[in-house]
Every structure is written in structure tokens, then in C-alpha cells.
Write a protein that holds these residues in place. Sequence first.
Motif, PDB file in Angstrom:
ATOM      1  N   THR A  66       3.629  -1.267   3.874  1.00  0.00           N
ATOM      2  CA  THR A  66       3.192   0.104   3.629  1.00  0.00           C
ATOM      3  C   THR A  66       4.378   0.954   3.209  1.00  0.00           C
ATOM      4  O   THR A  66       5.424   0.953   3.888  1.00  0.00           O
ATOM      5  CB  THR A  66       2.554   0.721   4.881  1.00  0.00           C
ATOM      6  OG1 THR A  66       1.396  -0.037   5.230  1.00  0.00           O
ATOM      7  CG2 THR A  66       2.140   2.162   4.636  1.00  0.00           C
ATOM      8  N   GLY A 125       2.848  -3.428   7.427  1.00  0.00           N
ATOM      9  CA  GLY A 125       1.524  -2.812   7.441  1.00  0.00           C
ATOM     10  C   GLY A 125       0.534  -3.510   8.354  1.00  0.00           C
ATOM     11  O   GLY A 125      -0.624  -3.083   8.437  1.00  0.00           O
ATOM     12  N   GLY A 126       0.942  -4.544   9.061  1.00  0.00           N
ATOM     13  CA  GLY A 126       0.025  -5.261   9.935  1.00  0.00           C
ATOM     14  C   GLY A 126       0.548  -6.643  10.243  1.00  0.00           C
ATOM     15  O   GLY A 126       1.654  -7.020   9.841  1.00  0.00           O
ATOM     16  N   PRO A 127      -0.236  -7.447  10.955  1.00  0.00           N
ATOM     17  CA  PRO A 127       0.199  -8.808  11.314  1.00  0.00           C
ATOM     18  C   PRO A 127       0.095  -9.757  10.122  1.00  0.00           C
ATOM     19  O   PRO A 127      -0.486  -9.438   9.082  1.00  0.00           O
ATOM     20  CB  PRO A 127      -0.786  -9.197  12.418  1.00  0.00           C
ATOM     21  CG  PRO A 127      -2.022  -8.419  12.104  1.00  0.00           C
ATOM     22  CD  PRO A 127      -1.556  -7.110  11.537  1.00  0.00           C
ATOM     23  N   THR A 159       0.849  -1.186   0.000  1.00  0.00           N
ATOM     24  CA  THR A 159       0.000   0.000   0.000  1.00  0.00           C
ATOM     25  C   THR A 159       0.886   1.238   0.000  1.00  0.00           C
ATOM     26  O   THR A 159       1.839   1.326   0.775  1.00  0.00           O
ATOM     27  CB  THR A 159      -0.910   0.032   1.239  1.00  0.00           C
ATOM     28  OG1 THR A 159      -1.697  -1.164   1.266  1.00  0.00           O
ATOM     29  CG2 THR A 159      -1.824   1.244   1.214  1.00  0.00           C
ATOM     30  N   ASN A 193      -1.386 -12.470   7.944  1.00  0.00           N
ATOM     31  CA  ASN A 193      -2.776 -12.882   7.772  1.00  0.00           C
ATOM     32  C   ASN A 193      -2.889 -14.399   7.684  1.00  0.00           C
ATOM     33  O   ASN A 193      -1.901 -15.133   7.814  1.00  0.00           O
ATOM     34  CB  ASN A 193      -3.390 -12.207   6.543  1.00  0.00           C
ATOM     35  CG  ASN A 193      -2.653 -12.572   5.253  1.00  0.00           C
ATOM     36  OD1 ASN A 193      -2.001 -13.608   5.151  1.00  0.00           O
ATOM     37  ND2 ASN A 193      -2.763 -11.700   4.258  1.00  0.00           N
ATOM     38  N   ILE A 208       2.335 -10.916   4.976  1.00  0.00           N
ATOM     39  CA  ILE A 208       2.399  -9.713   5.802  1.00  0.00           C
ATOM     40  C   ILE A 208       2.333  -8.496   4.890  1.00  0.00           C
ATOM     41  O   ILE A 208       3.120  -8.377   3.944  1.00  0.00           O
ATOM     42  CB  ILE A 208       3.672  -9.699   6.681  1.00  0.00           C
ATOM     43  CG1 ILE A 208       3.621  -8.543   7.661  1.00  0.00           C
ATOM     44  CG2 ILE A 208       4.935  -9.659   5.851  1.00  0.00           C
ATOM     45  CD1 ILE A 208       4.644  -8.662   8.773  1.00  0.00           C
ATOM     46  N   PRO A 209       1.384  -7.587   5.097  1.00  0.00           N
ATOM     47  CA  PRO A 209       1.267  -6.411   4.223  1.00  0.00           C
ATOM     48  C   PRO A 209       2.388  -5.413   4.473  1.00  0.00           C
ATOM     49  O   PRO A 209       2.959  -5.334   5.562  1.00  0.00           O
ATOM     50  CB  PRO A 209      -0.097  -5.826   4.606  1.00  0.00           C
ATOM     51  CG  PRO A 209      -0.316  -6.286   6.011  1.00  0.00           C
ATOM     52  CD  PRO A 209       0.330  -7.638   6.121  1.00  0.00           C
TER      53      PRO A 209
END
Length: 653
Positions: free
Chosen positions: A327, A315-317, A265, A319, A324-325
Motif C-alpha cells: 500500500t 498491505g496484508g498477509p 494499491t 496470499n 504480499i500486497p
Amino acid sequence: MTGQPGHNAIVRSKRLPLLLLLVCAAALAGCSSRGIDLRLGLGDEKERAVAGDSVPTIPYQVKLTGVDPQEKDLLAALEETSTSLRLRDRPPPTLAGLNRRAEDDIERFAAVLRSFGFYDGRVASALRNTPAGNGETGWAEAATTPSDKGRDTMPQPVTLEFLIETGPPYRLARADLLLTGPDGTTASHPLDNKELQKVGLSSGMRAEADPIIQAGRRLVDRFHHDDYPLAKAGNRTVIADSAAKTLSVTYGVVTGREARFGAVTVSGAEKVDADFIAGYRTWPEGGQFSPAEIAATRRELAKSKLFDAASVDLGGPVNDQGEIPITMQVSESAHRTVGGGIEYSTADGIGGNGFWEHRNLFGSAERLRLRLAASQLQQGAEAGFSKPRFFQRRQSLVVDGQGKQYNTAAYEGQLADSFVGVERRFAQYWTATAGLTAEYSSLTGADSPNEDFYLGGMRASIRRDSTSNPLDPTSGSRLEMTVSPLTSLGGASTRFISAGVNGSSYLPFDRAGHYVVAGRARLAGVWGEERSALPAHKRYYSGGGGSVRGYEYQKIGPLDENHDPIGGRSVVETGLELRARVSEHIGVVPFVEGGNVFDDSQPSSLDLRWAAGLGLRYYTAIGPLRLDFALPLDKREGSDDDFQIYLSIGQAF
């Protein structure tokens, strides 16, 4: 009469507060004369403020004994942490206050000893009178208040001595790794010598705190590099064996989930296309997570010169798909630049240039640069265009061209050329360029007729650049190898190949790069035609501010009867200088350079013409301003001047 007693009572009641005040004052005075401390437990620093500046203080010196003089780092750490040393210029008014400082230092010193591996270390303190002129010394009087002899009598100076017994240092016996997996299960793994070395440890080394702590961080980093982005440090257990004088360490690591790179992102994009920014990622889609790839992507964004700031973060944990995302946060910089510069030399006269650059022409980091330059030797215009990510991520389309008018000692006339090719970056510092070139020249020289040449062919180069700064390198090196086969497309007939290698290296003597030895060398030749059949600008020349300072531009090498250069088919150049930055803005640069041009395609000898000089540098935010004074050491009468002066921006090489 009846009112008289009442009146006397009123009088007595008014005198009562006054009597009480007098009684309190007398009591306070008496207490003070008997030495009763009414300061209510204030610390050493507050004691002086309450008692007043006239209260004597106890001057003292600090002495550390018992530490091996070879343990310089340990001694430095003890001195740095010492409260009594830090507050020595603010001595306390009492020996009790000095003792409190000593007790604080004993705890601090014990912690320092442990951090250096001395777990059995002991520290004690003693107060002694500082030796007088007769050399006698003794225990300091255990007084808790200033002397009773009056404020006119100053306390005797004392020595606060710390008696330190380090004992033998403990050694690292072993280190284990205790892994906790995503499901909570644990597994223990002893680290062998090879694994210990990777984290900065070795079996039998002194068990100092800092390398042991750093090793734990490196272990976590290893798991980050091994596809576990959420790995974190667990508990660290240290067991000391006082009999064997050894230490054993168990590092806990909680691995977290294994992960692959997920969706990217982008935020902060304005004029640069967001998908283009996301394409700066260095990992393949769905590739295994690696912090090294995150760092490489940050570097790619910084090199683009499109952003004032750019970050790449998780970008976060992880999934459910194990991804893993990521950013990317960017802040775009200005994409247009206008600039210029001037230069001067006694041989070439004054010159100047100006340029305009757009680094995001169509929204995907396309770069267009237009430049005008004029001097007594040449005038002309240049244009360059590049489009990054041309079919491949690290590949660019490159287009450039120029048109110039020359008026040098070697030739006069017009030149126009163009190039279309592909530039590809590979490895960390390497770049390769290859493409087609076409040019037109109409030049008249001392040994060349006024002929028109229409040439076409290929131009290729491989370049390595690890320097720290393009205008003022203090470390690293540059190396470039070029080859260009050309043939006639019309006009005068010719066919030849030119090739060369050019390099420079920079060796700093200090971390700041204030003292640097810089060296350069060049070797090039042309094959396929005699010199007279070559266009004048395709021959080799040497001399001037960009090659061998001290000689005029193009003047080193073969000359005709009028002392004009006729060029050659090979060239050798070398140079060495010491760059000494003597202040924040001023630098001094002594240098020596040599070079020569030869008739044959290969240098017939290493008989070079040498020059030496001294330069001054004024360092600015955009680069150093350069002023060089150079003397030809192999001066030719009637051909070479006594000296040359150069003024420009940036280092000579």
C-alpha cells in the motif's frame, strides 16, 4: 425538685464531647513527646509534608567504590540509574529513609552490572558520618527519627557508600540460531565468526546486554532482506557458565512465509495519476520481497517533491500465491511555486531573478520552470521542461533553452541556445545526460569581431552528487564531467570540442555539521580552433563571485591594452574555506581561492592568481544568506580593485 436531676444530666451530656476532645489532644501530645510515629507508612517525600518544613533532614553524599576507573561507561550508567544520586537535593528526614534509597540502588546497580557482562557482581552499602574537620569518621547512628535534642539541633551529614565488586566480565562463548519455519518445524544453526560479525558480535567479546539484544534485531532484519517479510523474533535463551565465566546465546527466529511483491494499491492521489505513483516502486513486478526496495521506493517518492508525506507499507498477509500486497499512502503538496532572489557585488552591481515552476503539469510529474533574470551584466529568460519515466523508470526527457543580452567586460551582444536530451539516473548518486544542442550568438569582444555564429552539436555530462543539502552542503561531494563537440551550421566557420571537470567536497568536523571544511577545483579546455576563431562566450574566463572572489567578473587571465579580458582556451580554479557556525543563525567563513586562464588548450603552468577573504552567513530555513569580503593577493595595477564584496543566497559552492 423532680426536674433538677434531669437538668443536670443534660448539662453533663453537653460537656462530654469537650472532655473527649481534651483527652485525645493530651494523648496525641503524649504520643508525640514519646516519639511514636503516627505517619502511617508514608514515603520519604510525604514525611516532610506531614511533619512540616521545620523537620530537619539528613544531608548526605554518595560514593561509589570498587569500580575500575577505566570503566567509564559503566560508572556513567551506575550514576545515571542511581535513585540516591537523583534525589540528593531532597534528603530524607530519617536514616531509615536513606537506607530505603540505598536498597533500591543495590537492585538497580546489580542490573547495570549484568548488562555490562559482570554477572558475578556484588553490591553492598554502608552509612558513615561524613569526616569532620579532624578527619575522623565512623558509622552513622542507626536512628530512625530526627534527634531527640530538639528541632534546633541539625542532623550530622553522612556518606552513603556503595561497595561494588564487579568480578571478572563474562565472555561470549557462542551464539546459535533456532529457526522455526512456516510449518512449525525447527532447525538449529550455530553462527560462525563471519555471521557473528554481520550482526555486531564476535567470539570472546564481553557479554554486554546491548550488543546481544541488537544482534537479535539484526538477525530478524536479515530474514526480511532474504524474502521473509513476516519474520519475527522468537525466544532468546541465555545460558551462563559461572565456572568458565562465559555466556551462550540462542536466538529464536520465526521465519513466516517466503513472499514476492504483489499488487500495489495507491491511496491519497488527487491530481497525480495513481498509476504513475505506483510506478515509483523500485522492484520488478512479481520480484522477491525486500525491505531495502520498500525503503528505496520511499526515497523515490520523497525526491519527486510531489508529496508532503508518503508511506509504503505491507498491505496484508502473504496470499495463497505467495505474494504480499503493498500500500502506498500519499498526501499531495502544492505543485506550483513562485520565488526569486537578489544578489549584489561591488563589481557586478545589483541583480535579481524570479521564477515560476509547475511540478505536475500533465498529472505525471512533468516539470516546467520559467525564469527571468536581470543584472548590470546580463538580462534574459530561461525555460526548462522535464518528463520523468521517459521510456524507462529512471530516465527523463529534458528540454531547455534561453535567450540573453550580455554587457560584460569581455563581450556584448545576444545569445540564444537550446537543448533536447535524455537524463538517466544510475547507481545511487550518479546521473548521465546526453542530447543535441543548437545555438545562435552575435557577440562583440575585445579580441573577437562582430560575427554571427550558428552552432550545432552534442552536449553530454556525467554527474555524481552525494551532498546533504544543495544550498548548504555539510557532507558528501560533487563531481561533474562534461564534453561538447560543436560545429558551424551557418555564419562564421568554426569547429571545436570543449571538455571539463568540476568538483567539490565537504568534510564535517562534528555530527551537527557546524564546522565544515569545503574545497573545490575546476579544470577545463577547448580543442580544435585558435582563440581568435572561437565565439567569445565559448572561451574560458575566471574571476567573480562564482569562481575566484576578490577579482572582477571574467578579469583573471589574458587582458588587452585596455585591461579588458580576451579569454583563453583553458582554465584552472581552486578554493578552500572553513565554514564555522558559531550560533544558531550566524556563521563565519574564512576562505582562499585561486585561478588562471591560459592561451593554450592545456594549462601551461600552475601559476594562479590568489585571493583571500572572510564571509558571514545568516542561516535561514531556505538556506544561508551570504556576505563575502575578498582581497586580491596578486593585484594588477590598473586592472584589479582593492577589494570585492558579494551578497547572495546559498554558499559560494
